[in-house]
Design an enzyme around this catalytic site. Structure first.
Site, mmCIF file in Angstrom:
data_model
loop_
_atom_site.group_PDB
_atom_site.id
_atom_site.type_symbol
_atom_site.label_atom_id
_atom_site.label_comp_id
_atom_site.label_asym_id
_atom_site.label_seq_id
_atom_site.Cartn_x
_atom_site.Cartn_y
_atom_site.Cartn_z
ATOM 1 C CE LYS A 288 50.112 31.415 33.852
ATOM 2 N NZ LYS A 288 49.001 32.258 33.386
ATOM 3 C CD GLU A 360 46.955 32.527 39.593
ATOM 4 O OE1 GLU A 360 47.687 33.525 39.566
ATOM 5 O OE2 GLU A 360 46.412 32.080 38.563
ATOM 6 N NE ARG A 362 39.975 35.791 38.554
ATOM 7 C CZ ARG A 362 39.512 36.002 37.326
ATOM 8 N NH1 ARG A 362 38.209 35.867 37.065
ATOM 9 N NH2 ARG A 362 40.322 36.347 36.348
#
Length: 514
Positions: A288, A360, A362
């Protein structure tokens, strides 16, 4: 947690630090709400005029303090806004009562006892007022020096050095009435477990890794007679849980899959709740950007909500079987982390090409959804802080609901609104499924950028057992409040979806779910 009592005492003679009354926003100015008649009388019927002079309007969440009238044993009157005055013979909106009670409880931090003289037309009103004040009095101070200075203190100090409201009496309540007592008991159980979920969300990730979260769940399960099963790395590997293992591969803290099973001998329906439990989400190799990592301890809010809801169902003795699945992992970059381009073989046997390791949630949910499907429940609901796209669509206070059955989606939506949790039904457009086609695997974990929240829902649908009714709650927006507190909602973890899940369980127990 704040101690609750129902009281038939009159406001003037009650020993308390404050008397809380409701004020509505009328066409001609503020008006005193039912429940505060004795207080208004002590002001010679001029309480509304006094409040208006002090700048009060009755707007929702507005708090005005003024000296109590002569002869009152409580020194202060706290007037809290209820919003627009309802039409004649119509009661106040439950959520307005809930939020007002929460705002008053927050304003009374440091007080030992307060009497709430808010409108209580029926037992249900007592329940929502109790729930609101218990949630509003919440404080997370485990890591504040002020909370540990005095060893053996009964109440932790909040950030302002004040302990949460210690005791609240609901005036106008009926202590011997079974309906009132049941409403209060329900509010206490739900609020305590919701606040426990808030604690988990607020706990720093260095103290709450997957193993630690699993230990919390085990302790609570033992206390409340819930069966618990914890799959560690060895068991996950043996079982073929490639999604959970793939997400946790880069972390020194191993993943876990926790199954909590509450059963009732009178149950005719069974529900499965599945929660995303990423105890910290760095994005993995797809790291991120700066400014997006600071609150990622909240990425396990879905699992926290599921955990709290199962315990609440057990405490309430609901006549429905409820199984909670906590898919726990830490998503970190390292030499052993899953890479973009890797293919994972999921618990269902399907293969997934990982195009973005920051998608991640899901992946862990896919394994847990398939595991939950093996028990063939009547319905599955998953809860997850899944996509930033849902925040862009619905903002920071509303979560999205997707489902493979329109009637069930509507039922969950109604349960959410009834519980005071803003939600909105979202579609699962079939044309977006093609964007996840992979030349290498059965499906990719990413699809079209536009409609990303819906794409995630379509991905999850692939891992729900055939014929099982399913709904997906994307709580990315309301799960963590980065702004100031409002109503009964604190800054930080909110406990979003706990009340929706509990209400769904109650409806299922009563045979009224969809």
């Amino acid at each position: 947690m704040t101690a609750l009592t129902l009281s038939t005492a009159a406001a003037p003679g009650l020993r308390a630090d404050a008397i809380v009354i409701g004020v509505a926003k009328g066409a001609g100015g503020p008006s005193v709400a039912p429940g505060a008649e004795a207080v208004d009388k002590a002001y010679d019927g001029r309480l509304a005029a006094v409040l208006e002079t002090l700048g009060a309007s009755g707007a929702e969440g507005e708090v005005t303090k003024l000296p109590a009238p002569s002869g009152f044993k409580a020194p202060v009157v706290v007037a809290v806004g209820l919003g627009t005055e309802p039409e004649k013979d119509a009661g106040f909106d439950p959520e307005a009562l809930r939020r007002a009670a929460g705002a008053a409880a927050r304003a009374l931090a440091g007080a030992k006892k307060a009497a709430f003289a808010l409108p209580l037309a029926e037992a249900a009103d007592a329940g929502v007022v109790a729930e609101g004040l218990l949630l509003g009095a919440y404080s997370f101070d485990a890591y504040k020096a002020s909370a540990t200075e005095a060893k053996g203190a009964k109440a932790k100090a909040n950030g302002n050095g004040k302990a949460p409201l210690a005791e609240a009496a609901l005036l106008g309540g009926k202590p011997r009435d079974k309906a009132y007592k049941a409403a209060i008991e329900r509010a206490a159980a739900v609020a305590e477990e919701l606040n426990r979920a808030r604690d988990l969300v607020n706990t720093p990730p260095n103290d709450l890794d997957p193993e630690a979260f699993a230990a919390v769940a085990q302790a609570a399960a033992k206390e409340h007679g819930i069966k618990v099963q914890v799959l560690d790395e060895k068991a996950l590997t043996k079982g073929g849980y490639g999604g959970i293992l793939g997400v946790g591969a880069g972390s020194a803290s191993g993943p876990r899959l926790v199954k909590l099973s509450y059963t009732s001998p009178k149950a005719k329906k069974s529900l499965a709740f599945v929660g995303k439990g990423i105890t910290y989400d760095s994005g993995g190799i797809s790291l991120k950007p700066a400014g997006h990592n600071e609150t990622m301890k909240c990425d396990m809010a879905g699992a926290a909500a599921v955990f709290a809801a199962v315990v609440a169902a057990a405490r309430l003795g609901l006549e429905v079987n409820v199984t909670g699945w906590l898919a726990l992992a830490e998503n970190m970059p390292s030499g052993s982390a899953t890479r973009p381009g890797d293919v994972l073989r999921m618990y269902s046997g399907k293969t997934v090409e990982v195009l973005n390791t920051d998608a991640e949630g899901r992946l862990v949910l896919a394994d847990a959804l398939w595991a939950a499907s093996q028990d063939k429940p009547d319905a599955i609901i998953d809860v997850a802080t899944l996509t930033g796209a849902m925040m862009l669509a619905l903002g920071s206070r509303t979560y999205g609901i997707m489902a493979n059955d329109d009637a069930f989606r509507s039922a969950v939506h109604e349960a959410a609104e009834e519980s005071g949790e803003p939600a909105w039904p979202m579609p699962l457009p079939e044309h977006l499924r093609k964007g996840m086609d992979s030349p290498t695997a059965d499906i990719a974990n990413m699809g079209e950028r536009m409609g990303g929240g819906l794409v995630a829902g379509l991905f999850l649908r692939e891992f729900v057992g055939e014929g099982i009714t399913w709904a997906h709650l994307d709580i990315a927006g309301p799960a963590f409040n980065e702004g100031g507190p409002f109503g009964y909602t604190p800054k930080g973890g909110t406990g979003t979806a706990v009340r929706t899940l509990v209400r769904v369980a109650e409806l299922a127990a009563a045979g009224e779910l969809g």
